[in-house]
Design an enzyme around this catalytic site. Structure first.
Site, PDB file in Angstrom:
ATOM      1  N   ASP A  21      49.232  30.771  34.853  1.00  0.00           N
ATOM      2  CA  ASP A  21      50.583  31.223  34.544  1.00  0.00           C
ATOM      3  C   ASP A  21      50.582  32.150  33.330  1.00  0.00           C
ATOM      4  O   ASP A  21      49.783  31.979  32.411  1.00  0.00           O
ATOM      5  CB  ASP A  21      51.469  29.995  34.262  1.00  0.00           C
ATOM      6  N   HIS A  38      48.660  40.793  36.257  1.00  0.00           N
ATOM      7  CA  HIS A  38      47.936  40.137  37.343  1.00  0.00           C
ATOM      8  C   HIS A  38      46.540  40.749  37.507  1.00  0.00           C
ATOM      9  O   HIS A  38      45.569  40.042  37.756  1.00  0.00           O
ATOM     10  CB  HIS A  38      48.716  40.269  38.649  1.00  0.00           C
ATOM     11  N   LEU A 132      29.272  25.997  44.084  1.00  0.00           N
ATOM     12  CA  LEU A 132      30.642  25.736  43.656  1.00  0.00           C
ATOM     13  C   LEU A 132      31.594  26.229  44.728  1.00  0.00           C
ATOM     14  O   LEU A 132      31.370  27.284  45.333  1.00  0.00           O
ATOM     15  CB  LEU A 132      30.922  26.437  42.327  1.00  0.00           C
TER      16      LEU A 132
END
Length: 247
Positions: A21, A38, A132
């Site tokens: 956020d 972003h 991962l």
């Protein structure tokens, strides 16, 4: 003493979830459009990925786009979708080189064709990697996921494949988007907001919550280390008392 040296590698969370956020607010502070934040936030993703690989974290789930985000201005949504397509395409080779598997949760059918196709291509290209799992929550909300899981279970009952009396926590967990992934031990949210925002509500029942004022583009590898150190200094009781854990 460095932050990394303070971490017990044997007690690192195996699954970390992050609500990324603050991209828009960061951009406004720089005098830029929200989409710029972003784009810069992609570098924070790279930083966190490197830290997770270093610590031996097995699953990293990032809240990238919620079902509610469609309500944002069309220009921002369109820009975000284009950014995701470009970013995913550019990162495939690096993910593969680092033995990282890309996965996703959410309603992929609701994504634009270009985004869905690029995501499918990247997941297929990295599906055998096992260092991962990078899990992107795209067009996702926890309520959508819970309703979707309920429908799957109901269809099994209707087909005679499942007895209602046999439905338990494990049944429901396996019906979720990624039933093979353990619940996150640690949930991080950046930007100073202290809410969950419809993210993994079933899975975070016993997650440790960590809130930081850092805006996502400013979140670096050391910030993840701090979150892990904080996690390791907590006592996870799961309904028990301290004395029971120490017996």
């Amino acid at each position: 003493m460095s932050l990394l040296s303070q971490i017990n590698r044997e007690k690192c969370p195996k699954h970390i979830a992050i609500i990324m956020d603050g991209n828009g607010r960061w951009a406004k502070q720089q005098g830029e459009m929200r989409l710029f934040g972003h784009a810069i936030g992609v570098e924070a993703v790279r930083e966190v990925l490197k830290a997770c690989v270093e610590l031996g974290v097995r699953h990293l789930t990032l809240y990238a786009f919620s079902t509610e985000n469609w309500n944002r201005p069309k220009e921002e949504v369109d820009g975000l979708m284009n950014l995701m397509v470009e970013t995913i395409a550019n990162e495939i080779s690096e993910l593969d080189e680092n033995n990282i598997r890309l996965r996703s949760i959410g309603d992929r059918s609701g994504l634009p064709d270009a985004c869905r196709n690029e995501l499918t291509t990247a997941m297929e290209a990295t599906k055998t990697n096992d260092s991962l799992d990078l899990i992107l929550a795209l067009n996702y909300s926890a309520r959508w996921e819970i309703v979707d899981a309920t429908k799957k279970i109901a269809n099994k009952v209707k087909a005679g494949e499942l007895n209602p009396s046999d439905i338990d926590d494990e049944t429901f967990s396996k019906a979720l988007c990624l039933g093979d992934v353990p619940d996150p031990e640690l949930l991080i949210r950046t930007s100073g907001e202290c809410r969950i925002s419809n993210f993994m509500l079933w899975q975070i029942a016993y997650s440790e919550l960590y809130f930081t004022d850092k805006l996502w583009p400013d979140f670096k590898r050391e910030d993840l280390y701090e979150a892990v150190i904080d996690y390791q200094n907590r006592e996870r009781r799961f309904g028990q008392v301290s004395e029971q854990l120490n017996d």
